[in-house]
Design an enzyme around this catalytic site. Structure first.
Site, PDB file in Angstrom:
ATOM      1  N   GLU A  55       0.779  -1.232   0.000  1.00  0.00           N
ATOM      2  CA  GLU A  55       0.000   0.000   0.000  1.00  0.00           C
ATOM      3  C   GLU A  55       0.816   1.289   0.000  1.00  0.00           C
ATOM      4  O   GLU A  55       0.827   2.026   0.994  1.00  0.00           O
ATOM      5  CB  GLU A  55      -0.949   0.021   1.211  1.00  0.00           C
ATOM      6  CG  GLU A  55      -1.940  -1.119   1.213  1.00  0.00           C
ATOM      7  CD  GLU A  55      -3.000  -0.970   2.296  1.00  0.00           C
ATOM      8  OE1 GLU A  55      -2.866  -0.086   3.153  1.00  0.00           O
ATOM      9  OE2 GLU A  55      -3.961  -1.748   2.264  1.00  0.00           O
ATOM     10  N   GLU A  65      -5.286  -8.630   1.304  1.00  0.00           N
ATOM     11  CA  GLU A  65      -5.929  -8.276   2.580  1.00  0.00           C
ATOM     12  C   GLU A  65      -7.409  -8.033   2.356  1.00  0.00           C
ATOM     13  O   GLU A  65      -7.791  -7.435   1.354  1.00  0.00           O
ATOM     14  CB  GLU A  65      -5.358  -6.972   3.181  1.00  0.00           C
ATOM     15  CG  GLU A  65      -3.969  -7.090   3.720  1.00  0.00           C
ATOM     16  CD  GLU A  65      -3.434  -5.771   4.276  1.00  0.00           C
ATOM     17  OE1 GLU A  65      -4.238  -4.902   4.664  1.00  0.00           O
ATOM     18  OE2 GLU A  65      -2.205  -5.616   4.299  1.00  0.00           O
TER      19      GLU A  65
HETATM   20  C1  FCB Z   1      -4.375  -1.946   5.638  1.00  0.00           C
HETATM   21  C2  FCB Z   1      -2.973  -2.233   6.128  1.00  0.00           C
HETATM   22  C3  FCB Z   1      -2.894  -3.229   7.248  1.00  0.00           C
HETATM   23  C4  FCB Z   1      -4.017  -3.035   8.246  1.00  0.00           C
HETATM   24  C5  FCB Z   1      -5.352  -2.969   7.547  1.00  0.00           C
HETATM   25  C6  FCB Z   1      -6.525  -2.829   8.465  1.00  0.00           C
HETATM   26  O1  FCB Z   1      -4.426  -0.705   5.057  1.00  0.00           O
HETATM   27  O2  FCB Z   1      -2.184  -2.718   5.064  1.00  0.00           O
HETATM   28  O3  FCB Z   1      -1.628  -3.123   7.833  1.00  0.00           O
HETATM   29  O4  FCB Z   1      -3.774  -1.948   9.027  1.00  0.00           O
HETATM   30  O5  FCB Z   1      -5.360  -1.909   6.625  1.00  0.00           O
END
Ligand code: FCB
Length: 458
Positions: free
Chosen positions: A165, A356
């Protein structure tokens, strides 16, 4: 039960080093910008820090036993750059190298496949003091670090993501300031950092290819996603347009600004024209370096916003009153795991891994000693059914990593947001798998087959 996902689909859970390891000042680790940021008053909820976090540094074997008992066979974790190179470049910390040897060996002994992220935000403070991503040497620093990791761990780690990210570690850290280092830089500087970040990605891909041939290499950005308010073709087209739209005022968190150069070898034209006077000099060969071929496209996807066709293209539709939300007040929109992978696959034509997806919830240990996190079960079920629909439609999906394995340090929200499948008591560090862990375990075992069950079957 009919399996809903491709054979060999990688079912996993994700974490990152600073959020779980602890041992922030142990065994020769250098400081990261997050170590420094957490000590500044008012930066992090409750003054929390990652000093101890989940103490995964000392308890990883227990955590991998839990994963093994749940049948979760893929783990996305990150290396802490300053644990390995305390000054960011140069001298290597042997104890850091040995820690990750132990971590990877333990994981594999529990039958868990490593998927490593090289950088998940804990930037070496020493490099930050040398200008960080603004310094044109920064891509080289990152490539040196990547090469060290590929050489040492490439025999065991076959799945490598370069960056997590960039939207966050540049966008909400250097433009907006609620993440470390938390300093507001002018747009011109943020654009220069972004260019160096993408060069760093490209250089690291070359370094990994040279030192760990055979590794599958990916990138793990995030972005703003949109889904059509109806499935009428013009709304579907409007949401596609919105997903990749990028303007001078919103490039930091967009998908296209950070992924078009990396995959397509060019900046998005409209925003590039708008930002031209502020852009760094793009040297000959830069775009080729940035767009080194990669094998998988990772994407972190938590939600999306509804969009409909409007007068001048698309119109974002407000969520209705009482719309479902998470503990963090993020909207719950299962559609995101159907539409975003579909649009991304059409544009970038690379196999996709959901690196994620998950939610924070207000979890408590009940009198029966269990954590009944029904909202997480509901979220997992709905989102994975949406993802299954994308697989059914032909999107090449390789895996899904739930965020997160453990409750952990949620950046500027400290320990106030619980994202784990496993509850962590931050006083005793005791772990309790939540009901959602058992639910997810069945989903994994049945390759999605159990998702079509109703609450009675859960
Ligand atoms: C993302 C991050 C991760 C975590 C989630 C909730 O943006 O990559 O580290 O904090 O959100």
């Amino acid at each position: 039960m009919k399996e809903l996902f491709p054979k060999d689909f990688a079912w996993g859970a994700a974490t990152s080093a600073y959020q779980i390891e602890g041992a922030a000042c142990q065994d020769g680790k250098g400081e990261s910008v997050w170590d420094v940021f957490c000590r500044q008053p008012g930066r992090v909820y409750g003054g929390h820090t990652g000093d101890v976090a989940c103490d995964h540094y000392h308890r990883f074997d227990e955590d991998f036993s839990i994963m093994e008992s749940l049948g979760i066979r893929n783990y996305r974790f990150s290396f802490a750059w300053p644990r390995l190179l305390p000054e960011g470049t140069g001298a290597v910390n042997q104890k850091g190298l040995e820690f990750y040897d132990r971590l990877i060996d333990s994981m594999m002994a529990h039958g868990i496949m490593p998927h490593a992220t090289l950088f998940h935000w804990d930037y070496p403070y020493a490099l930050f003091c040398r200008g960080g991503w603004l310094n044109d040497d920064s891509p080289g620093w990152f490539a040196e670090y990547a090469e060290l990791l590929a050489r040492r761990y490439g025999d065991r780690v076959k799945n490598i993501f370069t960056l997590n990210e960039p939207q966050c570690f540049i966008g909400i850290s250097c433009f907006d300031t609620f993440h470390a280092p938390g300093i507001k830089f002018p747009v011109k500087d943020c654009l220069a950092m972004a260019h160096n970040v993408m060069l760093a990605h490209g250089k690291s891909v070359q370094a990994i290819r040279a030192s760990a041939p055979g590794a599958a290499i990916g990138y793990a950005p995030t972005g703003r996603y949109y889904h059509p308010a109806s499935e009428r073709p013009y709304d579907v087209e409007a949401a596609r347009e919105a997903t990749f739209d990028v303007n001078e005022g919103d490039w930091t968190f967009s998908v296209a600004w950070w992924s078009d150069p990396v995959i397509l070898g060019r900046y998005p034209q409209k925003a590039l024209e708008q930002l031209e006077p502020l852009m760094p000099k793009i040297k000959p060969g830069d775009m080729e370096l940035i767009s080194q071929p990669i094998d998988v496209y990772g994407q972190n996807i938590y939600n999306s916003a509804p969009v409909k066709a409007g007068g001048s293209g698309y119109e974002v539709v407000p969520y209705g009153p009482g719309h479902a939300k998470t503990g963090f007040s993020w909207p719950v929109t299962p559609e995101c795991l159907y539409w975003a992978p579909k649009y991304l696959y059409e544009r970038y034509k690379l196999p996709i891994v959901i690196t994620e997806n998950g939610l924070s919830a207000i979890d408590t240990v009940s009198l029966d000693g269990k954590v009944h996190d029904s909202s997480r079960i509901d979220y997992i079920q709905k989102h994975l059914l949406a993802l299954a629909r994308a697989a059914e439609d032909g999107v090449d999906l390789l895996g899904y990593f739930h965020w997160s394995l453990l409750d952990n340090f949620e950046w500027n929200s400290g320990y106030n947001e619980r994202f784990g499948l496993v509850y962590v008591d931050f006083q005793t560090l005791e772990r309790t798998p939540k009901d959602s862990a058992a639910y997810y375990s069945k989903v994994v075992e049945s390759n999605g087959g159990s998702l079509s069950g109703t609450w009675g079957d859960l």
